[in-house]
Write a protein that holds these residues in place. Sequence first.
Motif, PDB file in Angstrom:
ATOM      1  N   VAL A  49       0.857  -1.183   0.000  1.00  0.00           N
ATOM      2  CA  VAL A  49       0.000   0.000   0.000  1.00  0.00           C
ATOM      3  C   VAL A  49       0.896   1.238   0.000  1.00  0.00           C
ATOM      4  O   VAL A  49       2.051   1.173   0.431  1.00  0.00           O
ATOM      5  CB  VAL A  49      -0.974   0.023   1.207  1.00  0.00           C
ATOM      6  CG1 VAL A  49      -2.000  -1.098   1.084  1.00  0.00           C
ATOM      7  CG2 VAL A  49      -0.236  -0.059   2.529  1.00  0.00           C
ATOM      8  N   ILE A  50       0.332   2.341  -0.495  1.00  0.00           N
ATOM      9  CA  ILE A  50       1.090   3.585  -0.613  1.00  0.00           C
ATOM     10  C   ILE A  50       0.327   4.712   0.058  1.00  0.00           C
ATOM     11  O   ILE A  50      -0.897   4.826  -0.116  1.00  0.00           O
ATOM     12  CB  ILE A  50       1.337   3.929  -2.098  1.00  0.00           C
ATOM     13  CG1 ILE A  50       2.184   2.838  -2.760  1.00  0.00           C
ATOM     14  CG2 ILE A  50       1.991   5.305  -2.242  1.00  0.00           C
ATOM     15  CD1 ILE A  50       2.335   2.985  -4.270  1.00  0.00           C
ATOM     16  N   GLU A  60       0.725   8.779   0.139  1.00  0.00           N
ATOM     17  CA  GLU A  60       1.431   9.938  -0.430  1.00  0.00           C
ATOM     18  C   GLU A  60       0.400  11.009  -0.737  1.00  0.00           C
ATOM     19  O   GLU A  60      -0.572  10.736  -1.448  1.00  0.00           O
ATOM     20  CB  GLU A  60       2.178   9.525  -1.699  1.00  0.00           C
ATOM     21  CG  GLU A  60       2.701  10.655  -2.559  1.00  0.00           C
ATOM     22  CD  GLU A  60       3.673  11.587  -1.883  1.00  0.00           C
ATOM     23  OE1 GLU A  60       3.330  12.787  -1.750  1.00  0.00           O
ATOM     24  OE2 GLU A  60       4.758  11.149  -1.470  1.00  0.00           O
ATOM     25  N   ALA A  68       2.109   9.897  -6.041  1.00  0.00           N
ATOM     26  CA  ALA A  68       1.496   8.617  -5.661  1.00  0.00           C
ATOM     27  C   ALA A  68       1.308   7.719  -6.886  1.00  0.00           C
ATOM     28  O   ALA A  68       1.614   6.516  -6.844  1.00  0.00           O
ATOM     29  CB  ALA A  68       0.165   8.849  -4.956  1.00  0.00           C
ATOM     30  N   ALA A  73       3.187   4.178  -7.574  1.00  0.00           N
ATOM     31  CA  ALA A  73       2.408   2.967  -7.852  1.00  0.00           C
ATOM     32  C   ALA A  73       2.865   2.330  -9.165  1.00  0.00           C
ATOM     33  O   ALA A  73       3.035   1.108  -9.251  1.00  0.00           O
ATOM     34  CB  ALA A  73       0.921   3.291  -7.885  1.00  0.00           C
ATOM     35  N   VAL A 112       0.106  -3.372  -5.983  1.00  0.00           N
ATOM     36  CA  VAL A 112      -0.308  -2.227  -5.169  1.00  0.00           C
ATOM     37  C   VAL A 112      -1.791  -2.417  -4.866  1.00  0.00           C
ATOM     38  O   VAL A 112      -2.637  -2.322  -5.762  1.00  0.00           O
ATOM     39  CB  VAL A 112      -0.039  -0.891  -5.882  1.00  0.00           C
ATOM     40  CG1 VAL A 112      -0.543   0.271  -5.036  1.00  0.00           C
ATOM     41  CG2 VAL A 112       1.452  -0.736  -6.165  1.00  0.00           C
ATOM     42  N   VAL A 120      -3.988   2.970  -2.613  1.00  0.00           N
ATOM     43  CA  VAL A 120      -3.229   4.208  -2.460  1.00  0.00           C
ATOM     44  C   VAL A 120      -4.091   5.170  -1.661  1.00  0.00           C
ATOM     45  O   VAL A 120      -5.288   5.303  -1.918  1.00  0.00           O
ATOM     46  CB  VAL A 120      -2.874   4.829  -3.831  1.00  0.00           C
ATOM     47  CG1 VAL A 120      -2.171   6.168  -3.660  1.00  0.00           C
ATOM     48  CG2 VAL A 120      -2.021   3.866  -4.649  1.00  0.00           C
ATOM     49  N   HIS A 142      -4.096   9.269   0.250  1.00  0.00           N
ATOM     50  CA  HIS A 142      -3.438  10.568   0.187  1.00  0.00           C
ATOM     51  C   HIS A 142      -3.391  11.279   1.530  1.00  0.00           C
ATOM     52  O   HIS A 142      -2.957  12.425   1.606  1.00  0.00           O
ATOM     53  CB  HIS A 142      -4.125  11.434  -0.869  1.00  0.00           C
ATOM     54  CG  HIS A 142      -4.155  10.778  -2.209  1.00  0.00           C
ATOM     55  ND1 HIS A 142      -3.017  10.510  -2.944  1.00  0.00           N
ATOM     56  CD2 HIS A 142      -5.188  10.272  -2.929  1.00  0.00           C
ATOM     57  CE1 HIS A 142      -3.350   9.893  -4.061  1.00  0.00           C
ATOM     58  NE2 HIS A 142      -4.657   9.732  -4.075  1.00  0.00           N
ATOM     59  N   SER A 188       5.405   5.011   2.417  1.00  0.00           N
ATOM     60  CA  SER A 188       4.705   6.182   2.948  1.00  0.00           C
ATOM     61  C   SER A 188       5.566   7.423   2.954  1.00  0.00           C
ATOM     62  O   SER A 188       6.724   7.392   3.381  1.00  0.00           O
ATOM     63  CB  SER A 188       4.238   5.906   4.381  1.00  0.00           C
ATOM     64  OG  SER A 188       3.535   7.017   4.896  1.00  0.00           O
TER      65      SER A 188
END
Length: 121
Positions: free
Chosen positions: A2-3, A5, A11, A15, A25, A28, A30, A49
């Motif tokens: 997972v991201i 950003e 982001a 990804a 992924v 995502v 924010h 992150s």
Amino acid sequence: MVIVEDNVLIALDLADHCEELGLHVMAVAHSAAQARERFAGLRPDAVLSDLELGAGPDGADAVRELRAELPEIRVVFITAATRRASLERMMALRPDAVLRKPVRRAELAEALGVTLLRPSR
């Protein structure tokens, strides 16, 4: 993976890089609040992150919450932060890797490769 950003373009770029490396992924977010919502019920093996996510809780808060649910999750922080207090909060979480912005593809590939190959905590 997972991201988290806050910059939408960064982001998306992160990804894309991760998927080019063969990583899945899952989601995502924010912000830390959005991470809480979007990652609920997921069991990612790693989180990428940003540390500073604008107003409100930061990436350290998001990672802390993820680790409460998934203590074995791998953590890679990306940051341009220079404030000592922020960096100390980040390092207190014992991330697997820390990358300085702007992140180059080769650095990301190396950090994720090393992080994901490392034995679990």
